[in-house]
Design a protein around this motif. Structure first.
Motif, PDB file in Angstrom:
ATOM      1  N   ASP A 174      13.965  49.799  37.786  1.00  0.00           N
ATOM      2  CA  ASP A 174      13.744  48.503  37.153  1.00  0.00           C
ATOM      3  C   ASP A 174      13.771  47.443  38.251  1.00  0.00           C
ATOM      4  O   ASP A 174      14.796  47.223  38.889  1.00  0.00           O
ATOM      5  N   GLN A 195      15.844  39.707  46.763  1.00  0.00           N
ATOM      6  CA  GLN A 195      15.976  40.530  45.548  1.00  0.00           C
ATOM      7  C   GLN A 195      14.837  41.555  45.534  1.00  0.00           C
ATOM      8  O   GLN A 195      13.710  41.239  45.917  1.00  0.00           O
ATOM      9  N   ILE A 196      15.149  42.748  45.091  1.00  0.00           N
ATOM     10  CA  ILE A 196      14.248  43.888  45.273  1.00  0.00           C
ATOM     11  C   ILE A 196      12.886  43.686  44.603  1.00  0.00           C
ATOM     12  O   ILE A 196      11.860  44.133  45.102  1.00  0.00           O
ATOM     13  N   ASP A 248      13.678  44.288  38.141  1.00  0.00           N
ATOM     14  CA  ASP A 248      14.411  43.054  37.876  1.00  0.00           C
ATOM     15  C   ASP A 248      15.919  43.267  38.030  1.00  0.00           C
ATOM     16  O   ASP A 248      16.704  42.373  37.758  1.00  0.00           O
ATOM     17  N   PHE A 249      16.311  44.442  38.474  1.00  0.00           N
ATOM     18  CA  PHE A 249      17.732  44.739  38.637  1.00  0.00           C
ATOM     19  C   PHE A 249      18.349  43.782  39.654  1.00  0.00           C
ATOM     20  O   PHE A 249      17.746  43.505  40.687  1.00  0.00           O
ATOM     21  N   PRO A 250      19.562  43.249  39.344  1.00  0.00           N
ATOM     22  CA  PRO A 250      20.158  42.312  40.296  1.00  0.00           C
ATOM     23  C   PRO A 250      20.678  43.020  41.541  1.00  0.00           C
ATOM     24  O   PRO A 250      21.858  43.349  41.636  1.00  0.00           O
ATOM     25  N   THR A 251      19.796  43.247  42.490  1.00  0.00           N
ATOM     26  CA  THR A 251      20.227  43.886  43.727  1.00  0.00           C
ATOM     27  C   THR A 251      19.294  43.450  44.851  1.00  0.00           C
ATOM     28  O   THR A 251      18.116  43.221  44.620  1.00  0.00           O
TER      29      THR A 251
END
Lengths: 275, 410
Positions: free
Chosen positions: A106, A155-156, A108-111
Motif C-alpha cells: 500500500d 514518503q514511499i 499510502d502507508f505512513p513510512t
C-alpha cells in the motif's frame, strides 16, 4: 543423515551429488503449488548455482513468481522440498533477502524510504531494543548504494516506480544476505533504474553472493544472467544461459506466443555474449 | 464549569480522579493498538469483535447469579465478554476461509448475530428475580457513574499491560502491515502476529466495555489512529500521536462525564476524540484540508502567472480575469493592461525557456529528462548551464517582446 530431498532425488534416479545440493543457494525438488484445483507449478526441479546470477523465465501465468513465493513459504506448497545452501528453507531465513513485486504494498502507508530500509534490519533487534545509530548508518549506506540517499526522508508513495523498486532493493541489501531473490525487479522501472539495479546485482555477484530473479525481458537475459531456468508450469530447461537459452527451448517454453523471427533476434546466433 | 475544572485537575474526588486516569490509560492503549489495526486495514473486524462481547457479558452474569453471586463482579463479566469476543473473531475468520463470502459480509453476519443474541439475553436477564441486573445495559454505551476502585484498577492494569504488549510488538506488526509477503519471506509468523494484534484489540475492547461501551469502542480504536495519520508520514509517529490523543480524549471525556453523571461516558469520550480528528482534518500541515487548499491556490497562481507571461511574450490578448489580476499583483502589468518593464523582461525569459525546451527535445532523446517538461519546472532545474548554452545556440538567443501594446482585453 541424508536430507529427504536427496532421497527423493535418488529415488527418482536423478544424479545429484550432495555437494551440489549443499552448495546451491536454492534447490527445489518436486515442487507443486496449486491455486484451487489448478497447479500453478507442477513437480518442478531446479538447482541454482552459487555466486551467480540466475533468471527464472517464462510466459505470463507460467508460475515464475509462484515458484519463488512457494520456495519462501509465502504461498503454501502442495508437495516438494526446498533447500537453501543445503538446509531446509525455514532454517536459513537469515541468509535470504527477498525483493517482492512492487505492486504488493500500500503506497499510502505512513513510512519513509529509510524506514522501509530499516525494516530489513528489524530482525537484528530484540523486541525491546532501540534502533541505534549503526542501524541508521547501515540503512543510509544501503540507500546510497542504490542512489537513493537524497530521498531518505521521502514518503514511499511520493517516489517514482523506479525509485520505489530501488528502496526495496536497499531493504534487501541492508539484510546483508547470501542469497538475493527478486520478483520482476525490472518491471515498470525507467532505464536509469534498470541500469542502477543491474549494477548493484552484479556487484553482489562480485561479492560472491547469489542472485536469482524472476525476469520477463527475454532480450536482456544473455546480457544480465549466467544461469537460466525456463518454466511453464513445469520445468522446460535449466542450465547456463549459453547452453539453455536457445530458440528451441524458448519455443518450447512460450509455445506459439513467440514469432520465429522474434526468436532469432533474441538468441545470440553463435557465441553468446559474455557479461 | 468549576466542576469540570476540578475534574480535569483530578480534584473532584478520589473516585473521579481514578476514573479519569483509568480512561486516559484506556485511551492510550486504544490509540496504540488501533494504529496497527488501521495500518493493517482491519478496522471493521474490531467492530465485530466489540459487538460479539455482549452475549458473553450476559451469559457471565447469568452464570454468576446461578452460582449464587450478585453477578456484578467486573472481572467475571470481562472474562465472559473476552470469551464470546474470541468466538466472534474465530467465526469471522472461519466464514472467510471456508465460504466464498468476503470478510465484510462475514463481519456483518457475525456482528448482527452476536449482538442480537446478546440483546435477547439482556431481555431475559431483566425478567430474572435473582441478582442485581440494573446497570448491565451500561456496557452498551459505557458509564463511569458509581464505578468502584476495583473496577478502575482492573481498567488501569489492563490498559497498562496492553500498552506494554503493543510496544513490544510494534516492529513486527509494522512490517506485517506494510508488506506481508516480505514479512513472511523474512521469517515472521504473519498469522501469529495478526492474531496477537487482534488479541490486543480484544483486550482494549474488553477493558473498555465499562468506560466506553461496546458500541463505540471501535471509534476509540480508529479515530486516534486516523488523527495521527494527518500529522505525519511515519508509522512510529502515528503510533505516538494516536496514543496521546487517545489518552487525552479518555481523560477529558471522563472528566466531563464526572460533572454530568446522567450522560453516558462513551459518547462523550468519542466526541472529544472526534474534536481532535476534526481539528487535524482541517489544520494538519501537508495532509490537512486547509494545507491542500493553500497548495492548490499556489499552484493555480503559478499556472496563471506562467500562462500570462507567455501570452505577454506572444503579444496575445489576455481575457482571463484571474490571470490579469495575478500579473497585476506581481507588478508585471499596469492597471490599464500594458506590460511593465519587469513584465516584459520576465515574459521574454518565459518565452526563451519555452524555446529552450523545444531545443532540448530536439537534442535529448532521453525522455527521463525532457519528460520533466510540465510548463512550470524551470529549465535550470533539469539541465546544466552548458547544456542550456547549447540550446541557446540553437534558438539564436533570447527574444524581446514587441513594444508596449496593452495586452488586457477591453
Amino acid at each position: 543423515m541424508t536430507h529427504p530431498a536427496l532421497e527423493l532425488a535418488a529415488r527418482d534416479g536423478r544424479h545429484i551429488s550432495g555437494a551440489d545440493l549443499a552448495d546451491s543457494p536454492l534447490a527445489v525438488r518436486g515442487l507443486t503449488v496449486s491455486y484451487g484445483q489448478k497447479p500453478a507449478v507442477f513437480s518442478l526441479d531446479a538447482t541454482f548455482p552459487a555466486e551467480a546470477m540466475s533468471a527464472i523465465v517464462g510466459p505470463n501465468g507460467a508460475g515464475k513468481s509462484t515458484m519463488l513465493k512457494a520456495a519462501l513459504g509465502i504461498v503454501p506448497r502442495l508437495s516438494g522440498e526446498v533447500t537453501v545452501f543445503g538446509r531446509p528453507v525455514e532454517k536459513a531465513r537469515d541468509r535470504i533477502a527477498y525483493v517482492p513485486q512492487r505492486a504488493s504494498v500500500d503506497w499510502d502507508f505512513p513510512t519513509t524510504a529509510i524506514d522501509v530500509v530499516l525494516m530489513g534490519l528489524y530482525r537484528d533487534l530484540s523486541l525491546l531494543g532501540w534502533v541505534r545509530t549503526r542501524h541508521i548508518e547501515a540503512a543510509r549506506a544501503a540507500l546510497d548504494r542504490v542512489g537513493m540517499a537524497d530521498f531518505a526522508g521521502r514518503q514511499i508513495g511520493q517516489l517514482s516506480g523506479g525509485q520505489q523498486q530501488r528502496v526495496f532493493l536497499a531493504r534487501a541489501l541492508a539484510q546483508n544476505a547470501d542469497l538475493y531473490l527478486l520478483d520482476e525487479p525490472f518491471a515498470g522501472v525507467d532505464a536509469a533504474t534498470e541500469r542502477a539495479i543491474i549494477d548493484v546485482l552484479k556487484s553482489l555477484k562480485a561479492e560472491r553472493r547469489s542472485v536469482i530473479a524472476v525476469h520477463h525481458d527475454l532480450a536482456t537475459v544473455p546480457d544480465y544472467f549466467d544461469h537460466v531456468l525456463l518454466i511453464n508450469v513445469r520445468r522446460i530447461a535449466e542450465g547456463p544461459v549459453a547452453d539453455v537459452f536457445t530458440a528451441e527451448n524458448l519455443q518450447a517454453t512460450y509455445g506459439g506466443r513467440l514469432a520465429t523471427a522474434h526468436l532469432g533476434q533474441l538468441v545470440p546466433a553463435s557465441a553468446p555474449r559474455t557479461t | 464549569m468549576s466542576g469540570l475544572l476540578d475534574a480535569l485537575l483530578l480534584s473532584a474526588g478520589y473516585n473521579a480522579a481514578l476514573v479519569a486516569i483509568g480512561a486516559a490509560l484506556l485511551g492510550f492503549a486504544a490509540g496504540a493498538a488501533g494504529t496497527f489495526l488501521f495500518l493493517r486495514k482491519r478496522a471493521l473486524v474490531s467492530d465485530a469483535v466489540a459487538h460479539a462481547t455482549l452475549p458473553g457479558v450476559a451469559l457471565a452474569f447469568i452464570a454468576m447469579v446461578a452460582a449464587g453471586a450478585s453477578g456484578r463482579d467486573l472481572l467475571g463479566l470481562l472474562a465472559g465478554s473476552a470469551l464470546s469476543a474470541t468466538l466472534g473473531l474465530l467465526a469471522v475468520g472461519w466464514i472467510t476461509r471456508t465460504t466464498r463470502l468476503s470478510e465484510d459480509a462475514a463481519i456483518g453476519a457475525v456482528l448482527s448475530v452476536f449482538f442480537g443474541f446478546g440483546v435477547v439475553l439482556l431481555t431475559v436477564i431483566q425478567t430474572m428475580s435473582a441478582g442485581r441486573q440494573a446497570g448491565l445495559e451500561s456496557f452498551l454505551l459505557g458509564s463511569t457513574a458509581g464505578m468502584l476502585f476495583a473496577d478502575a484498577a482492573v481498567i488501569a492494569v489492563g490498559g497498562a499491560m496492553t500498552v506494554a504488549a503493543t510496544y513490544l510488538l510494534r516492529r513486527p506488526m509494522t512490517v506485517v502491515a506494510f508488506d506481508p509477503d516480505y514479512a513472511r519471506a523474512a521469517g515472521y509468523d504473519v498469522a501469529r502476529i495478526d492474531l496477537a494484534m487482534m488479541g490486543l484489540v480484544m483486550a482494549v475492547t474488553v477493558i473498555g466495555l465499562k468506560v466506553v461501551g461496546l458500541i463505540l469502542i471501535v471509534a476509540m480504536l480508529i479515530i486516534p489512529a486516523v488523527t495521527g495519520r494527518f500529522w505525519t508520514e511515519r508509522s512510529e509517529h502515528v503510533l505516538w500521536i494516536a496514543s496521546l490523543t487517545g489518552a487525552a480524549s479518555g481523560y477529558v471525556g471522563a472528566a466531563i462525564s464526572a460533572t454530568a453523571p446522567a450522560l453516558p461516558t462513551g459518547p462523550i469520550i468519542v466526541l472529544v476524540a472526534t474534536g481532535f480528528f476534526v481539528v487535524s482534518l482541517f489544520l494538519a500541515p501537508v495532509r490537512g484540508v486547509a494545507a491542500a487548499l493553500v497548495r492548490h491556490r499556489r499552484f493555480q497562481h503559478r499556472v496563471h502567472l506562467r500562462q500570462g507571461l507567455l501570452a505577454l511574450a506572444r503579444a496575445e490578448p489576455i481575457h482571463d480575469r484571474f490571470t490579469l489580476a495575478t500579473l497585476a499583483r506581481a507588478g508585471l502589468i499596469r492597471p490599464d493592461g500594458v506590460a511593465t518593464e519587469a513584465g516584459r523582461a520576465q515574459a521574454a525569459k518565459a518565452a526563451r525557456d519555452e524555446h529552450r525546451w523545444d531545443a532540448a527535445r530536439r537534442i535529448h532523446q532521453d525522455t527521463a529528462l525532457t519528460g520533466r517538461y510540465d510548463g512550470l519546472t524551470p529549465i535550470e532545474a533539469v539541465f546544466t548551464a552548458d547544456e542550456i548554452a547549447e540550446f541557446d545556440r540553437l534558438i539564436e538567443g533570447p527574444r524581446i517582446v514587441a513594444a508596449s501594446e496593452p495586452v488586457g482585453a477591453r
